[in-house]
Design an enzyme around this catalytic site. Structure first.
Site, PDB file in Angstrom:
ATOM      1  N   ASN A 152       0.802  -1.233   0.000  1.00 13.52           N
ATOM      2  CA  ASN A 152       0.000   0.000   0.000  1.00 13.52           C
ATOM      3  C   ASN A 152       0.831   1.278   0.000  1.00 13.52           C
ATOM      4  O   ASN A 152       0.345   2.333  -0.373  1.00 13.52           O
ATOM      5  CB  ASN A 152      -1.009  -0.006   1.155  1.00 13.52           C
ATOM      6  N   GLU A 248       4.693  -4.908  12.078  1.00 14.11           N
ATOM      7  CA  GLU A 248       3.791  -3.761  11.893  1.00 14.11           C
ATOM      8  C   GLU A 248       2.603  -4.269  11.097  1.00 14.11           C
ATOM      9  O   GLU A 248       2.716  -4.499   9.890  1.00 14.11           O
ATOM     10  CB  GLU A 248       4.515  -2.638  11.134  1.00 14.11           C
ATOM     11  N   CYS A 282      -2.673   1.723   6.493  1.00 13.21           N
ATOM     12  CA  CYS A 282      -2.740   0.885   7.697  1.00 13.21           C
ATOM     13  C   CYS A 282      -3.440   1.599   8.836  1.00 13.21           C
ATOM     14  O   CYS A 282      -4.202   1.000   9.573  1.00 13.21           O
ATOM     15  CB  CYS A 282      -1.360   0.426   8.112  1.00 13.21           C
TER      16      CYS A 282
HETATM   17  P1  NAD Z   1       0.631  -9.540   3.445  1.00 17.30           P
HETATM   18  O1  NAD Z   1       0.804  -9.978   4.844  1.00 17.30           O
HETATM   19  O2  NAD Z   1      -0.206 -10.360   2.551  1.00 17.30           O
HETATM   20  O3  NAD Z   1       2.060  -9.411   2.710  1.00 17.30           O
HETATM   21  C1  NAD Z   1       3.090  -8.617   3.239  1.00 17.30           C
HETATM   22  C2  NAD Z   1       4.416  -9.152   2.740  1.00 17.30           C
HETATM   23  O4  NAD Z   1       4.652 -10.441   3.291  1.00 17.30           O
HETATM   24  C3  NAD Z   1       4.494  -9.317   1.229  1.00 17.30           C
HETATM   25  O5  NAD Z   1       5.760  -8.905   0.793  1.00 17.30           O
HETATM   26  C4  NAD Z   1       4.301 -10.804   1.050  1.00 17.30           C
HETATM   27  O6  NAD Z   1       4.864 -11.325  -0.145  1.00 17.30           O
HETATM   28  C5  NAD Z   1       5.032 -11.345   2.253  1.00 17.30           C
HETATM   29  N1  NAD Z   1       4.652 -12.704   2.674  1.00 17.30           N
HETATM   30  C6  NAD Z   1       3.533 -13.396   2.365  1.00 17.30           C
HETATM   31  N2  NAD Z   1       3.559 -14.609   2.986  1.00 17.30           N
HETATM   32  C7  NAD Z   1       4.701 -14.652   3.695  1.00 17.30           C
HETATM   33  C8  NAD Z   1       5.276 -15.624   4.568  1.00 17.30           C
HETATM   34  N3  NAD Z   1       4.691 -16.790   4.830  1.00 17.30           N
HETATM   35  N4  NAD Z   1       6.450 -15.325   5.161  1.00 17.30           N
HETATM   36  C9  NAD Z   1       7.060 -14.127   4.946  1.00 17.30           C
HETATM   37  N5  NAD Z   1       6.570 -13.184   4.113  1.00 17.30           N
HETATM   38  C10 NAD Z   1       5.395 -13.436   3.512  1.00 17.30           C
HETATM   39  O7  NAD Z   1       0.126  -8.048   3.542  1.00 17.30           O
HETATM   40  P2  NAD Z   1      -0.318  -7.104   2.336  1.00 17.30           P
HETATM   41  O8  NAD Z   1      -1.644  -7.558   1.859  1.00 17.30           O
HETATM   42  O9  NAD Z   1       0.808  -6.969   1.380  1.00 17.30           O
HETATM   43  O10 NAD Z   1      -0.459  -5.706   3.091  1.00 17.30           O
HETATM   44  C11 NAD Z   1      -1.649  -5.213   3.635  1.00 17.30           C
HETATM   45  C12 NAD Z   1      -1.625  -5.341   5.134  1.00 17.30           C
HETATM   46  O11 NAD Z   1      -0.488  -4.647   5.642  1.00 17.30           O
HETATM   47  C13 NAD Z   1      -2.835  -4.687   5.793  1.00 17.30           C
HETATM   48  O12 NAD Z   1      -3.303  -5.525   6.824  1.00 17.30           O
HETATM   49  C14 NAD Z   1      -2.262  -3.395   6.384  1.00 17.30           C
HETATM   50  O13 NAD Z   1      -2.983  -2.912   7.485  1.00 17.30           O
HETATM   51  C15 NAD Z   1      -0.883  -3.838   6.745  1.00 17.30           C
HETATM   52  N6  NAD Z   1       0.019  -2.695   6.868  1.00 17.30           N
HETATM   53  C16 NAD Z   1       0.493  -2.371   8.106  1.00 17.30           C
HETATM   54  C17 NAD Z   1       1.321  -1.268   8.274  1.00 17.30           C
HETATM   55  C18 NAD Z   1       1.870  -0.898   9.623  1.00 17.30           C
HETATM   56  O14 NAD Z   1       2.850  -0.151   9.669  1.00 17.30           O
HETATM   57  N7  NAD Z   1       1.295  -1.358  10.719  1.00 17.30           N
HETATM   58  C19 NAD Z   1       1.673  -0.505   7.164  1.00 17.30           C
HETATM   59  C20 NAD Z   1       1.162  -0.857   5.919  1.00 17.30           C
HETATM   60  C21 NAD Z   1       0.347  -1.971   5.784  1.00 17.30           C
END
Ligand code: NAD
Length: 513
Positions: A152, A248, A282
């Site tokens: 995002n 996060e 987020c």
């Molecule tokens: P996601 O968890 O699907 O993916 C995040 C990352 O993890 C990607 O690079 C993905 O390829 C990787 N990944 C997937 N499976 C994995 C595994 N088993 N082991 C290690 N890495 C793996 O999240 P998303 O859909 O890309 O992002 C959206 C989410 O992120 C929302 O829930 C949002 O709230 C959160 N977010 C949080 C913050 C924060 O700072 N708290 C900031 C931005 C987004």
């Protein structure tokens, strides 16, 4: 974020490939090869070789590279904007503020302050200890840090932790989201252009397979930003290996509108909180609790403003597309559930029928409650559900009625009252009379409570989190005291007991200790 499709392969030995299509016009924008565990391990070896020389540079020298990247970023702003828009479809204004401006701010902030933050810190000791020993806390880089990021904020959410880890003396293996891989590749190119030594920053592209391999590769820390579900897996992997991590994760941020809020500002803030980045932020505003006495005025103002927002794929617009199809499914599921349970759509409420890409209209809902998914699960879309509550106590109770705890906002003209509410919110951060901007205020430690995360990033805590804080204790008497360590004996024991009684049991002793 792009639409990702697997490309059929002719042989199981071939690396998996993914095709990316734009969410704006559904056109193809590129493809990536998923890097397997063997390539992750090879990258780790290169990083291990490069890191000691990098860590041996002075902090000022390392900060100099960040300044170099900052200059390149400012010169190549249009490349960043174009790349981010191509892979997410977000509005130009959001690409500029969220990605370019925030990244420039992070590079500038850390390059200016890193030397002071990372300098060895002598600490004065308490009591009689100060006559015997001195201690200095040194910041030692952890080694190789794995950074895994979501889609995002593809530029800022990858660049910010990378800049902090690098300036602290670590090598970085960065795994950006498979749906937005090009932004991270672009800034890695900028670091190369700035002369960063080979192997110090490597980008690994791929999906969960590559991310999981990175967690298991033997890195010294994982900094993860993403969903709760994946964060849990990452946390489990790190716990098993006994390596530190920051997680996060997602949120369901509440907004509380008090009786004495400035209604126009609160309504405008609600819109910004809910629709910025098409709600895929987020700490975006995901639910509003407004006190009954001001609810009609607030809802009227929100509806008036939301009705004027422009959505489009050409020219200027306020609200962009949903960055990928899975998110659209979640939004539509939450909307259907809410409407079935009695929610009233005041604005929007459907996919935009005039646009080809993944566009959901900016939506305002009223008559919502906590039986609806839209009020309890992360929606991550341009939806603003508003719930009328009797008073601020009820608002506070409902705001805390969630498994999440990332951010929250309180709107009131009484700062004392708003601060008192803020302190009772089970939230990683709270903004008063502002949308959730915590991530953009670099000095503020940023993190989530409950299921929204573990640990904090940004600010002093963030950069120090990429170091081991090594206390080095020096005996002022060059070790001579150790000659008296043995033998133990009753006389010596009595002396220590007497000293304890004096130091901790008398007012003069307590003053001295
Ligand atoms: P996601 O968890 O699907 O993916 C995040 C990352 O993890 C990607 O690079 C993905 O390829 C990787 N990944 C997937 N499976 C994995 C595994 N088993 N082991 C290690 N890495 C793996 O999240 P998303 O859909 O890309 O992002 C959206 C989410 O992120 C929302 O829930 C949002 O709230 C959160 N977010 C949080 C913050 C924060 O700072 N708290 C900031 C931005 C987004």
């Amino acid at each position: 974020m792009a639409i990702v499709e697997p490309i059929p392969s002719n042989s199981p030995d071939e690396p998996r490939r993914l095709r990316l299509r734009s969410v704006v016009d559904l056109e193809e924008i590129g493809e990536i090869e998923v890097q397997p565990a063997s390539e992750v391990r090879a990258a780790l070896e290169r990083a291990r070789k490069a890191q000691p020389a990098w860590a041996a540079l002075s902090v000022e020298k390392r900060a100099g590279y960040l300044k170099g990247v900052l200059k390149i970023l400012l010169d190549r702003q249009e490349d960043v904007i174009e790349t981010v828009i191509r892979e997410t479809g977000k509005t130009r204004s959001e690409a500029i503020t969220m990605e370019v401006f925030a990244s420039a701010d992070a590079l500038s902030y850390y390059s200016k302050r890193a030397a002071k933050l990372l300098a060895p810190k002598p600490r004065s000791l308490h009591g009689v200890m100060r006559f015997m020993k001195k201690v200095t806390i040194h910041q030692v880089p952890l080694g190789v840090v794995g950074i895994i990021t979501p889609w995002n904020g593809p530029f800022i959410l990858s660049l910010n932790p990378t800049a902090q880890a690098l300036v602290a003396g670590n090598a970085v293996l960065l795994k950006p989201s498979e749906v937005t891989p090009f932004s991270a590749q672009l800034f890695a190119e900028m670091f190369r252009e700035a002369g960063l030594p080979e192997g110090v920053l490597q980008v690994l592209v791929g999906d969960g397979e590559t991310g999981a391999a990175l967690c298991e590769s033997g890195v010294d820390k994982i900094s993860f930003t993403g969903s709760v579900e994946t964060g849990r897996k990452v946390g489990e992997s790190c716990a098993r290996q006994l390596i530190p991590c920051t997680l996060e994760l997602g949120g369901k941020d509440p907004m509380i509108v008090c009786t004495d809020a400035d209604i126009e500002s609160a309504a405008a803030g609600a819109l910004a909180g809910a629709y910025m980045n098409t709600g895929q932020y987020c700490c975006g505003t995901e639910r509003v609790y407004v006190v009954d006495s001001v609810a009609d005025a607030f809802i009227e103002e929100v509806v008036k403003r939301a009705s004027k927002l422009r959505q489009g794929d050409k020219g200027e617009s306020d609200v962009g597309p949903i960055f990928w199809p899975r998110q659209m499914e979640i939004i539509e599921t939450h909307m259907a559930d809410a409407i079935e349970k009695g929610a009233v759509v005041r604005v929007g409420g459907r996919r935009n029928p005039d646009l080809e890409g993944l566009y959901f209209e900016p939506t305002v809902l009223t008559d919502v409650n906590h039986d609806m998914q839209i009020m309890v699960d992360e929606t991550f879309g341009p939806i603003l559900p508003i719930m009328r509550v009797a008073d601020e106590d009820e608002a506070l109770r409902l705001a805390n009625d969630t498994r999440y705890g990332l951010g929250a906002t309180v709107w009131s003209n009484d700062e004392f009252k708003a601060t008192s509410i803020a302190k009772q919110l089970e939230s990683g951060s709270v903004c008063i009379n502002d949308m959730t901007v915590t991530y953009g205020v670099i000095e503020a430690p940023f993190g989530g409570r409950k299921s929204s995360g573990v640990g904090q990033v940004n600010g002093d805590n963030g950069i120090l989190g990429y170091c081991y804080q090594l206390p080095v204790i020096v005996d002022r008497w060059k070790g001579k005291n150790s000659r008296d360590f043995y033998p133990y004996g009753r006389k010596k024991d009595e002396g220590v007991q007497k000293a304890a009684r004096f130091l901790f049991g008398t007012s003069l002793g307590r003053w001295l200790s």
